[in-house]
Structures are given as C-alpha cells and as structure tokens.
Scaffold this active site. Structure first.
Site, PDB file in Angstrom:
ATOM      1  N   GLY A  50     -19.085 -97.449 -22.640  1.00 35.56           N
ATOM      2  CA  GLY A  50     -18.993 -96.467 -21.639  1.00 35.56           C
ATOM      3  C   GLY A  50     -19.641 -96.853 -20.198  1.00 35.56           C
ATOM      4  O   GLY A  50     -20.610 -96.112 -19.549  1.00 35.56           O
ATOM      5  N   GLY A 180      -7.261 -99.417 -24.772  1.00 37.01           N
ATOM      6  CA  GLY A 180      -8.545 -99.096 -25.728  1.00 37.01           C
ATOM      7  C   GLY A 180      -8.352 -97.721 -26.262  1.00 37.01           C
ATOM      8  O   GLY A 180      -8.745 -97.522 -27.517  1.00 37.01           O
ATOM      9  N   MET A 181      -8.128 -96.958 -25.312  1.00 39.95           N
ATOM     10  CA  MET A 181      -8.326 -95.430 -25.754  1.00 39.95           C
ATOM     11  C   MET A 181      -7.060 -94.873 -26.015  1.00 39.95           C
ATOM     12  O   MET A 181      -6.536 -94.356 -27.313  1.00 39.95           O
ATOM     13  CB  MET A 181      -8.857 -94.437 -24.711  1.00 39.95           C
ATOM     14  CG  MET A 181     -10.087 -95.114 -24.168  1.00 39.95           C
ATOM     15  SD  MET A 181     -11.539 -94.270 -25.027  1.00 39.95           S
ATOM     16  CE  MET A 181     -12.919 -95.126 -24.313  1.00 39.95           C
ATOM     17  N   ARG A 205      -0.423-105.224 -25.489  1.00 39.14           N
ATOM     18  CA  ARG A 205      -1.208-104.084 -25.829  1.00 39.14           C
ATOM     19  C   ARG A 205      -0.493-103.612 -27.155  1.00 39.14           C
ATOM     20  O   ARG A 205      -1.154-102.713 -27.925  1.00 39.14           O
ATOM     21  CB  ARG A 205      -1.420-103.259 -24.602  1.00 39.14           C
ATOM     22  CG  ARG A 205      -2.062-103.974 -23.327  1.00 39.14           C
ATOM     23  CD  ARG A 205      -3.312-104.478 -23.350  1.00 39.14           C
ATOM     24  NE  ARG A 205      -4.437-103.431 -23.997  1.00 39.14           N
ATOM     25  CZ  ARG A 205      -5.412-103.178 -23.061  1.00 39.14           C
ATOM     26  NH1 ARG A 205      -5.250-103.525 -21.686  1.00 39.14           N
ATOM     27  NH2 ARG A 205      -6.463-102.255 -23.464  1.00 39.14           N
ATOM     28  N   GLN A 271      -1.861 -91.747 -21.205  1.00 39.08           N
ATOM     29  CA  GLN A 271      -3.108 -92.368 -21.084  1.00 39.08           C
ATOM     30  C   GLN A 271      -3.172 -93.519 -20.567  1.00 39.08           C
ATOM     31  O   GLN A 271      -3.904 -94.468 -21.020  1.00 39.08           O
ATOM     32  CB  GLN A 271      -3.919 -92.327 -22.514  1.00 39.08           C
ATOM     33  CG  GLN A 271      -4.612 -91.091 -22.821  1.00 39.08           C
ATOM     34  CD  GLN A 271      -5.703 -90.998 -23.623  1.00 39.08           C
ATOM     35  OE1 GLN A 271      -5.749 -91.875 -24.595  1.00 39.08           O
ATOM     36  NE2 GLN A 271      -6.575 -90.141 -23.491  1.00 39.08           N
ATOM     37  N   THR A 272      -2.197 -93.943 -19.414  1.00 37.40           N
ATOM     38  CA  THR A 272      -2.671 -95.115 -18.754  1.00 37.40           C
ATOM     39  C   THR A 272      -3.851 -95.144 -17.869  1.00 37.40           C
ATOM     40  O   THR A 272      -4.455 -93.831 -17.998  1.00 37.40           O
ATOM     41  CB  THR A 272      -1.541 -95.370 -17.396  1.00 37.40           C
ATOM     42  OG1 THR A 272      -1.416 -93.956 -16.989  1.00 37.40           O
ATOM     43  CG2 THR A 272       0.076 -95.370 -18.174  1.00 37.40           C
ATOM     44  N   CYS A 417     -15.525 -85.974 -38.639  1.00 42.24           N
ATOM     45  CA  CYS A 417     -14.300 -85.171 -38.716  1.00 42.24           C
ATOM     46  C   CYS A 417     -14.608 -83.857 -37.946  1.00 42.24           C
ATOM     47  O   CYS A 417     -15.827 -83.702 -37.662  1.00 42.24           O
ATOM     48  CB  CYS A 417     -13.924 -84.710 -40.021  1.00 42.24           C
ATOM     49  SG  CYS A 417     -15.404 -83.662 -41.152  1.00 42.24           S
TER      50      CYS A 417
HETATM   51  N1  LIG Z   1      -9.608 -87.833 -23.450  1.00 45.73           N
HETATM   52  C1  LIG Z   1     -10.574 -88.309 -22.683  1.00 45.73           C
HETATM   53  O1  LIG Z   1     -11.439 -87.343 -22.079  1.00 45.73           O
HETATM   54  C2  LIG Z   1     -10.453 -89.682 -22.451  1.00 45.73           C
HETATM   55  C3  LIG Z   1     -11.281 -90.367 -23.168  1.00 45.73           C
HETATM   56  C4  LIG Z   1     -11.247 -91.745 -22.816  1.00 45.73           C
HETATM   57  C5  LIG Z   1     -10.609 -92.318 -21.867  1.00 45.73           C
HETATM   58  N2  LIG Z   1      -9.782 -91.453 -21.170  1.00 45.73           N
HETATM   59  C6  LIG Z   1      -8.801 -92.040 -20.021  1.00 45.73           C
HETATM   60  O2  LIG Z   1      -7.727 -92.505 -20.389  1.00 45.73           O
HETATM   61  C7  LIG Z   1      -7.334 -93.593 -19.726  1.00 45.73           C
HETATM   62  C8  LIG Z   1      -7.044 -94.828 -20.632  1.00 45.73           C
HETATM   63  O3  LIG Z   1      -8.030 -95.410 -21.114  1.00 45.73           O
HETATM   64  P1  LIG Z   1      -8.038 -96.842 -21.822  1.00 45.73           P
HETATM   65  O4  LIG Z   1      -9.301 -97.008 -22.402  1.00 45.73           O
HETATM   66  O5  LIG Z   1      -6.977 -96.693 -22.880  1.00 45.73           O
HETATM   67  O6  LIG Z   1      -7.579 -97.733 -20.696  1.00 45.73           O
HETATM   68  P2  LIG Z   1      -7.170 -99.272 -20.826  1.00 45.73           P
HETATM   69  O7  LIG Z   1      -7.205 -99.786 -19.667  1.00 45.73           O
HETATM   70  O8  LIG Z   1      -7.535 -99.906 -22.065  1.00 45.73           O
HETATM   71  O9  LIG Z   1      -5.263 -98.946 -21.158  1.00 45.73           O
HETATM   72  C9  LIG Z   1      -4.598 -98.673 -20.159  1.00 45.73           C
HETATM   73  C10 LIG Z   1      -3.066 -98.944 -20.360  1.00 45.73           C
HETATM   74  O10 LIG Z   1      -2.131 -98.536 -19.650  1.00 45.73           O
HETATM   75  C11 LIG Z   1      -1.129 -99.562 -19.218  1.00 45.73           C
HETATM   76  N3  LIG Z   1      -0.478 -99.410 -18.169  1.00 45.73           N
HETATM   77  C12 LIG Z   1      -0.995 -99.486 -16.832  1.00 45.73           C
HETATM   78  N4  LIG Z   1      -0.069 -99.055 -15.907  1.00 45.73           N
HETATM   79  C13 LIG Z   1       1.063 -98.585 -16.493  1.00 45.73           C
HETATM   80  C14 LIG Z   1       2.042 -98.206 -16.192  1.00 45.73           C
HETATM   81  N5  LIG Z   1       2.465 -98.071 -14.949  1.00 45.73           N
HETATM   82  N6  LIG Z   1       3.070 -97.703 -17.200  1.00 45.73           N
HETATM   83  C15 LIG Z   1       2.858 -98.028 -18.420  1.00 45.73           C
HETATM   84  N7  LIG Z   1       1.674 -98.550 -18.832  1.00 45.73           N
HETATM   85  C16 LIG Z   1       0.589 -98.856 -18.154  1.00 45.73           C
HETATM   86  C17 LIG Z   1      -2.038-100.845 -19.343  1.00 45.73           C
HETATM   87  O11 LIG Z   1      -1.131-101.980 -19.590  1.00 45.73           O
HETATM   88  C18 LIG Z   1      -3.215-100.534 -20.534  1.00 45.73           C
HETATM   89  O12 LIG Z   1      -2.551-101.139 -21.736  1.00 45.73           O
HETATM   90  C19 LIG Z   1      -8.304 -93.923 -18.667  1.00 45.73           C
HETATM   91  O13 LIG Z   1      -8.081 -93.515 -17.497  1.00 45.73           O
HETATM   92  C20 LIG Z   1      -9.627 -93.200 -19.331  1.00 45.73           C
HETATM   93  O14 LIG Z   1     -10.508 -92.820 -18.340  1.00 45.73           O
HETATM   94  C21 LIG Z   1      -9.871 -90.276 -21.231  1.00 45.73           C
END
Ligand SMILES: NC(=O)c1ccc[n+]([C@@H]2O[C@H](COP(=O)([O-])OP(=O)(O)OC[C@H]3O[C@@H](n4cnc5c(N)ncnc54)[C@H](O)[C@@H]3O)[C@@H](O)[C@H]2O)c1
Ligand SMILES: NC(=O)c1ccc[n+]([C@@H]2O[C@H](COP(=O)([O-])OP(=O)(O)OC[C@H]3O[C@@H](n4cnc5c(N)ncnc54)[C@H](O)[C@@H]3O)[C@@H](O)[C@H]2O)c1
Lengths: 562, 562
Positions: A50, A180-181, A205, A271-272, A417
């Site tokens: 983080g 990643g997420m 990815r 979740q982009t 869990c």
């Molecule tokens: N639920 C939560 O509270 C929570 C927890 C963690 C992360 N997040 C948020 O989720 C988002 C994703 O996190 P991550 O770690 O997976 O990020 P990441 O950067 O690892 O992955 C993002 C993905 O989005 C893709 N992407 C980018 N632009 C795109 C588009 N126009 N169309 C399709 N795909 C596209 C990228 O290729 C990449 O694979 C972040 O904004 C993060 O802040 C939310």
C-alpha cells in the site's frame, strides 16, 4: 533505494521460541513475517504494502523491537510510536503486550505535505492498515474480500427477486480491470456461481490470471467471448472469460445490445486503475504507446483518460437505468468522470454502502488467522475444524474449499474468512482448543484488517453515506482500540490514513493469540465478542435496523436500546 | 436556553452507595459533581466549563449513563461516545469501568463548521478536557497552575543567577489582566514570595480579587503603587498591588523608567483577554464606553485594540531586550500584535516551552484528588498526609498551606498539586492506605487534567516548539490512553479540541479510585507510574536532556536509550 541495516528477514518456524512466551513470540514472528520477501513489497525499505506502508520506522527500530519482545515479561507492555519502540511499562497479564499508534497527526496538520515533512525528519512513518500492526497476510485478503462482495451482490439480487438463488448462479457480470486487485474478480464471481466477462486492455494481465487459474479463458473476439458467457449464464454454470479491449468502448457497445434486449447484463462494475488517470488507457492510444504518451504529455493524457472514463461511467449509469445492478468498486472512477463534466457520475453507489454495510451490521468482517508453526498442515486442520464448527454455512464452506484450492501461501500459512458477532468468539475458542489438544503444532494468531465493522472512520470508504450522517465521527475507532485493550488482545493498534490517505481515516486493529491456555480462552472470548460487538453498536447507533435486530437477538447491550 | 429534562444535580455524599461498588459509584458521583451548580457554568445545558464543554450529550444520555453505572458489574465496561452511552461489554477486573471518546473527527472534517453541524444533528458534543471526562474540580486548578508557572519562573531566574533564591523572593513582576483566569496571578506571585504590580483597566475586577484575598491592595495613583511594590521587592517581602490603568500605556511608560535605571522589573507577562480583540480595551476608550463602542463598530474597534496590543507587546519585547524575563501567558497577544504589523511580536516565548516543558520532562503535571465522602475533613487529612509523605518538598508545602487558606471548595471537596514521576505513585498508594485504615470516611478519586506531560498533542499550546519538531505528532495521546487502559484506570478518556479548539489538539485523561483494596493498590501503582512515565518518554524521545536523565535515574525503560 534500501534503508541502512537492510537484510532478508523471515519469521522463525517450529515450536522452539526465542521470546519468553508465545504471547511475545507471536508479535515477534508476525513482525518478521510482514517483512518476509514473499509477503512484503519492498522489504529492504521495510515497506509491506500500500504505497509506503511500513512495519517499522527503521532497521534500528526493528532490531530494538525484536530485542525488547524477546525479553518482555508476561505483565509488561511495549509501546510503539509510528514504528519505533519508545517505552516499556509494567502493566498486568490481561493487558496487551504491545500498544501501537502509527501515523497519527493533529487535525489541522493532517495533510500529506506535513506528513511527508515529518517522515523525512524521521519522526513518523506510514502504517497503512496491517503493515505497521504486523498482521498483513499478503494477497489472500483481496480474493476473500472480492468473494464476499460478490456474494453480497448475489444475496441482494436474490432478496429483490432478481436472481434465482442467493448467489450469482444464472447471472452475468460485466467488469473492467484485471490487475493486481481487479484480477481477483473473475474467480470471486465464479466461486459465487456466476458468469463474468472481464475487459482489460492488456492481454498479458489477463493471461497472468489465467495461468493462476483465477480466470478460465481469454478471448480477443468479442462475439466469441459473449457467446461463451451467455451460454454459461443460460446453463447456470460458473465461467469467467477475459476480453482484450478498452472498457470505455466495450461498455457502451454492450449497453446498446443490452438495451436492445439481445441479452441481459445482471451486474456491472469496474476495477481499472481509474484513481490515477495516467494508469487508465484512453481510447485514442494503444497499450504499446501508453507509457510514452503519458510521459510526453501528462495533462493532455489525463484529459483524454478522464473523457474515456466519463464514457464508461455514462454506460454504467445507463446500465443501471436499464435494470442492471451497478456499483463503484473503490477506484474513484465516479469522481474522475465527474471531473470530465459528466453530471450523473454519482448515480450508482459505492460498494461499501451497497453491500458491505449490511454485513457490518451483523459484526461481519475479515477474521484471519496464522499458523505460527509455519506448517501448512496446521491451516488444513483449522480449515476442516471451522467447516465442522459451522456445518450449515454453505457460503463459508465454498470459500474455505476454494481457498484450499486456489490460495498459495505467502510467508507463514494463513487463512481468512468473514465471520460475524458470535461466530468469531466460537472460532477463537475452537482454535485455542486445537492448540491445547495438540491438533496443531504451535499456537495460532487471530487478527483482522483495520477495515472492519466497528473499527474505522473513513468518510470516503468504510463510513461513506452513513444513515445518520455520522461518516466523519472518529470516536468509534478510538473506542474500538480502547475496548480491544480492555478485552485481552495481545497487541492493539491505532492508525491514521490507511487505504485512503492522510486526513481521511482513523482505524484500529487487534490481534489475539490462541496458545491453548485457559487465560487465552478467557481473553479470546472477551476480545472476539467485544470487537465485532463494536460493529453492531456502531451501526445500531447510526440507526440501521439490521444492527438493532442483531443487538436484540444476540444480546449486545446498548443502554439506550431498552 | 436549557435542554429538555434539565434539573439540579449534585453528587451524593457519605458512605451509602447506590452502585454495586465504589469503582462504579466513583464515576457516578464525579459525573454528577461536574454538573453541580457550584461547579458547572451552565448545568441546565450540561455545560461544565470552557465554552460548551459538556458532561453528557443530553439529559436522556445522562440518565442512561447513571442507570448503567448503577448496575455495572466489576468486570463490565461502559462505552461513552461523545457523551452518550453506546454499549456495555464484559471485560475483566483490570479493565476500566468506563471508556470515553469525545468530539473526535477524521482530520479533513475536523473543522468548527463540520463539528457544529454534527453537534446540531445530535451526533456529537464538545468534551473540553475534564468536562466530558468527569474530573473537573472548578477554579482551584487555575490558581494552582498559575502558582506552578510562577514557581518555575523563579526556579529559572535563580538557575541563571538572576534571582537570589529559587523563588520570586526579591523580584518584581509586572502583568496585565485581573479577570477570571488572570486574577490568580497576584496570589500566585506572592505565594512564590514575589512582589507584583498588576494592571487592569477595570477597577471592579481588581476589587473583586482583593475581596477574595487574592490581591493585597488596589491603587489609582501609579507612583504610590510603584513605591509600594518597589519597597516590597527591596525588603524581599511578598506583596501584590493592583493598578487601575491601561496596559498599553502603563507598560511602555514603565519600560522607559526601567531602561533609565530607576528600577528593575524582573518578570513581565500579561493575561488581558487579548485572544478576543473586542475584550481588550484600546487606549482611545474608557471602560464605560467600551461595550457600546465595540458593538457600534466591531471592525474599527478591533483595529484600535490590535494597535494597543502592539504597543503593549513592543514594550514587552523591549523589556526583554533590557534584561527582563518575558513570556506569553496563553492569551494570543503575540499573534494579535503581529496582525497589527509589529514584526518582533514572537521575540519572547510562550509559557509552555519556557517553564512548563522542563516540568513535563520529569513527568510533573497536575495531580488532583476528590473526597467521595463529600467531607472537607477528608481533604484536610490528605493535605496533612501528603506534606508528611514529602517532608523536604517546601514548594509543595507552601502550596498545600496556601490552598488550605485560600481555596473555597466548589462541589465535592478536592485538592490539586503538581507531582512528578515516582511521587504520583507514592501519593496514590498513600491515599489508598488512608482509605484502608479508615483515616478518611470514603474512597478517594485520583485523576488529572488532560493538560499533562505525556497526554496531549497541541501545537499551539502544550506541544508548541518541541525540540525535534514533533509538535503535531498525535501518536502520544493515543498511546497514553491505551496505556492508562492497560494499567488499571477506572475510567479513561480520549478527546479532541479541548482548550484550543477543533482541529488543534488531541488529549487523553485517566482517573483511578483508591478504595482501600489490594487490587486498587496494584492498579494505582501501575497507573500512576506509567501515566507520568509517558511524559518522560515523550520528552526523552524529543531529545530533552532532562527527560533522558530522569529516565536513566528513575528507571523508566526506553528501548533505544541503552
Ligand atoms: N475495493 C477497494 O476498496 C479497492 C481495493 C484495492 C484497490 N482498489 C482500486 O481498484 C483499482 C484497481 O487496482 P489494481 O491494483 O488492480 O490496479 P492495477 O494497476 O494493477 O490494474 C489495473 C488494470 O486496469 C487495466 N486498464 C487500464 N485502463 C483500462 C481501460 N481503459 N480499459 C480496460 N482496462 C484498463 C490495466 O491494464 C490493468 O490491468 C485501483 O483504482 C485501486 O485503487 C479498490
Ligand atoms: N495559561 C493559559 O493557557 C490560559 C488559560 C486560561 C486563559 N488564558 C487566556 O488568558 C486571558 C485572560 O483570561 P480571563 O479568563 O482572565 O479573561 P477575563 O475576560 O475574565 O479578564 C480579562 C481582563 O483583562 C482586562 N483588560 C482588558 N483590556 C485591558 C487593557 N488594555 N489593559 C488592562 N487590562 C485590560 C479586563 O478588564 C479583564 O479584567 C484570555 O486571553 C485567555 O484565553 C490562558
């Protein structure tokens, strides 16, 4: 960069301990486990996860914590101030062995520039949620949290007569971002019985997740991808298909066909990495030119990516108008679309108020445990025992089985869990019994994320849109930490900032240790009753009927609720 | 205005209790005592002191707290969220019986408008420091705090070879403002052996203090007043003289004569109500026209009063240039003068860094106790006992004698004095022994202000100008509350805002109960060792040599200080 004194660290395994008891060996091993190269993102810098979430302020501080814990008596308490050990006091056996406060600033000074200045002066560190509180268990938590969210979506759809069962069986989900997420989404949907189409611009990815068996198939032809997920939906069969495309184009295109009645998309989310406009690909560019374009003209790129996000969010809003269940999954895409001038961006809700809050009302939240022996077999024993303890809980069984199949341990073997008020205490007692009976080889650590039902004030995430408007009231996490300290926790932590940043949240954590003793049994009973109990009373106080019912049914005492 | 349900409240006296033990009777009586009309400023509104510092959120909440405490078991804990009882948990006998969090907000929302909005919605209340934590003891604290400050001034002057003894004997102090707080100054100076000239524009304020024996004489002729204090200084005789005049004129006039060598003013300070420009009289107006002028043209008045303050502060700075000891006594007069364009306004220090911080380095801070019997004789017994416990401490004896003579009890009889690391635990055990031996009629409550050595982060007051720049680091008060919770306190509180306002401070409080039992003896030993111990480690961590020495000499364990 690596900080002075950096070296590889890994928690000791086995039943030999270097501390004076398991109550102090446990925080010792968990601190080290947080810095295990399998677990930490940048262990040399003490960064666990983080951004810059650290386990200790410096390697010197790390060594001093280790030395102090090694020698700490059963009635002594170590104080840690933003990753630095600052004092040891004689307290009592019921008191925590470690008290931690990380990254806290007085309100008017709670800004990133001031924090960075103080950090550079060596006076503080960023603790994130479980980095500075020594209970991070790597990526398993994301899969589990995503699984819970989609399970709650299914429950809601069913309750509203929009899904045949209380799961995603027979439904189609459309989402974006397989990083990643976000890469946990396809498996989380299929574990809940659903079909899912996940759109990512970057084929690598999608392939990576396919290799990890989190994603079933990858397609570059939209019609083929669609045919597969629609067939799975029709047959109520779980299936995940990744499609290589830009969500800003694919979402509007699918909306047209959904509207035309060609098919029905039940659930839409994303979740982009929209929170950072340079990490969201605008429709004008390709994956190959992405980096160069973003570097050459960040402002122009930002403008284009916000416009693309607005197109995607507009499609999401209109999916909602056309009957789909739509939610924001914590990536700020609504706010970016609003900045691009789209005025209906906030027409759909965030995932916390929509699905997680009803769980919080029951004290449900992330319950995690770690086998201090280091033996994966110990987790297998707990997995079996917890399934036996809750024989009726199919949802839990589904998760535990899936975790056994898909989760690769990182660092000390661990499990997570979600359990609610009542069940957490039962599970804690069960684990203590397993230790006492020698069914597992060493004591078990039981903790949780700071993101939990009664442990956080965070108006942009966990406490967004509270029923009574109490989003910013921060008394609750403080009371939560004081309650855990009063209830036999082995270590307690109070942090500022966590996932949403300086000035935006306060949150508390607690960890207990099942060492098989009677004292541990008493402590775990109090701790694992009172801690989720805080979630019930916090939500009852805010006027949530489900929390009020839970308090009445399960005997949580609330003075003004006679 | 008075809140619904308002009625007169007064703590029960005597040895009959309505709660299940003295551990819960104590917070019950102290809550009621805070609302005693002798103690509280606006009891009908539940306002105890300091603007809107409340003891409970509403009368309904008050009743529910009373009911809950009456029935609370020895291993149960009541949670209070901004003056409202929100839950009861089973904990253990070492845990506090009450845990309190008041007025806390997430950083970005920590503003007065947001607080007022939430307060109006009934979601929070302002707890001040000892209002919402049920350990206010009315005005005695001000006299004592002022006494300590002037004692510390004397100590410093002597250490620097500027006063014949470690007191104010043989020195002359010049100050302004003889109102609610400032009126404690003349007695505080004379108790420390000094001569003092106090300037106030309003003769009635001076006469009122004379009637209470806080001020010896009042003069309207400056030459007569001067002759009297100069004679007293020459004879090393304590004497306080009030002079009716405007400080903005008198200070510069006396500066000329000080510079000319006609006499030497040793100490200069001020407690006019400079923090509010409409409450400071500009030289253009009289006391009689004051209200009308301020009401007619607040902006014009403010400009004039700031100019007058600049004249006064300029004289203070130049007194410092000319050898006097000069300090700001917490009324913001430096900042007002700066706003009037005087650029050297901050040339002299605030009283905390100058005099109080060296005390904090020894864990010295306000130690207060209350006789739950309600019998003033019990305080007389403790006064005698504490003098006997510290036979060498002349300063303490002087204060205890003065308090016996000048302090009129308000509400339950109470006493306050400043004690440091080591001595607080001794005093706590002594009081517990007095209860056990029946030397006093009922148990004694032992607590303190939130303004203490290790309990507050407040960059405009208690932690202004810390040696290492850690003024805004708020981990310390949080660790302080967690430590008190771990050390046998009977109630613990964590507040935001107190004294300096929303967004500007975080602070913690603790109260223990000497009920004569062995358990209380163990708890008070831990609590009254660890609580001031936090002050020692906080200041040692900031690099204060005195704190480091105290830690070494008295065995306060700090891991990185080997
Ligand atoms: N639920 C939560 O509270 C929570 C927890 C963690 C992360 N997040 C948020 O989720 C988002 C994703 O996190 P991550 O770690 O997976 O990020 P990441 O950067 O690892 O992955 C993002 C993905 O989005 C893709 N992407 C980018 N632009 C795109 C588009 N126009 N169309 C399709 N795909 C596209 C990228 O290729 C990449 O694979 C972040 O904004 C993060 O802040 C939310
Ligand atoms: N040490 C601390 O941290 C601390 C504690 C409490 C209060 N204070 C500050 O001390 C100040 C005084 O508090 P108070 O409760 O006594 O206020 P008050 O209003 O009761 O008294 C102020 C007095 O100043 C006099 N005065 C006003 N203008 C004057 C002038 N030009 N020359 C001479 N006298 C003048 C008034 O007649 C009045 O008697 C306030 O600013 C308050 O905020 C500091």
């Amino acid at each position: 960069m690596s900080l002075p004194g950096a070296r590889p660290v890994r928690a000791p395994r086995g039943t030999e301990i270097s501390a004076r008891s398991w109550q102090t060996e446990a925080p010792l091993r968990m601190l080290m486990n947080n810095l295990d190269p399998e677990v930490a993102e940048r262990p040399d810098d003490l960064v666990v996860y983080g951004g810059t979430g650290r386990a200790a302020r410096s390697w010197e501080a790390f060594d001093a914590i280790v030395d102090t814990l090694t020698d700490l008596a059963e009635d002594e308490t170590l104080l840690v101030q933003s990753g630095k050990p600052v004092g040891v006091f004689r307290t009592n056996v019921w008191a925590p062995r470690v008290l931690i406060a990380n990254s806290n600033l007085v309100g008017d000074w709670a800004t990133w520039p001031e924090f960075r200045r103080l950090e550079a002066e060596g006076l503080t560190m960023y603790g994130q949620m479980t980095a500075g509180s020594w209970i991070y268990i790597a990526t398993q938590g994301i899969l589990q949290g995503t699984f819970e969210t989609f399970a709650a979506v299914g429950t809601k759809l069913h309750a509203e007569g929009r899904a045949p069962e209380a799961s995603l069986k027979g439904t189609l989900t459309l989402t974006g971002g397989c990083g990643g997420m976000g890469g946990a989404q396809p498996l989380a949907v299929t574990l809940n019985g659903g079909a899912v189409l996940i759109v990512d611009v970057d084929e690598t990815r999608l392939r990576r997740r396919q290799a990890k068996r989190y994603l079933d198939e990858v397609e570059t032809d939209l019609e083929v991808a669609l045919a597969k997920v629609l067939a799975a939906k029709a047959e109520s069969r779980p299936l995940s298909v990744g499609y290589v495309g830009n969500a800003a184009e694919v979402f509007p295109a699918l909306l047209e066909r959904h509207r035309a009645g060609e098919f029905f998309v039940d659930v839409v989310t994303d979740q982009t990495s929209a929170h950072d406009p340079l990490s969201y690909l605008p429709t004008e560019y390709t994956v190959e030119s992405w980096q160069a374009e973003a570097a050459a003209d960040p402002e122009g790129f930002t403008k284009k990516s916000r416009e693309a996000m607005a197109a995607q969010v507009k499609a999401m809003v209109e999916f909602q108008d056309a009957g789909s269940e739509v939610f924001d999954y914590g990536n700020s895409i609504r706010d970016e679309a609003r900045q691009a001038g789209y005025d209906r961006a906030f027409a759909f809700p965030g995932f916390v108020p929509a699905y997680i809050r009803p769980l919080f009302c029951e004290g449900l939240g992330p319950f995690r445990w770690v086998a201090l022996s280091g033996d994966p077999e110990d987790i297998a024993v707990t997995d079996a025992a917890i399934k036996e303890l809750f024989p009726e809980n199919e949802h839990l069984h589904r998760w535990i089985d899936a975790a056994g199949e898909f989760v690769e341990f990182e660092g000390l073997p661990a499990r997570i869990c979600w359990l609610g008020y009542g069940d957490r205490a039962k599970a804690g007692r069960l684990f203590n019994q397993l230790v006492r009976d020698g069914k597992v080889k060493a004591p078990i650590v039981i903790g949780r994320d700071h993101l939990d039902s009664g442990s956080v004030a965070s108006p942009y995430r966990e406490t967004e849109a509270m029923r009574d408007g109490s989003d910013a009231i921060a008394d609750w996490p403080l009371l939560n930490a004081l309650t855990a300290t009063s209830s036999g926790a082995t270590w307690v932590s109070l942090h500022h900032g966590g996932g949403v940043g300086i000035g935006r949240s306060l949150h508390a954590g607690q960890v207990g240790v099942a060492d098989g003793t009677e004292l541990a049994e008493a402590k775990l009973t109090a701790l694992l009753t009172n801690d989720p109990g805080m979630g019930v009373i916090r939500h009852a106080d805010a006027g949530y009927h489900r929390a009020i019912d839970v308090a009445r049914e399960r005997g949580v005492r609330i003075p003004l609720l006679a």
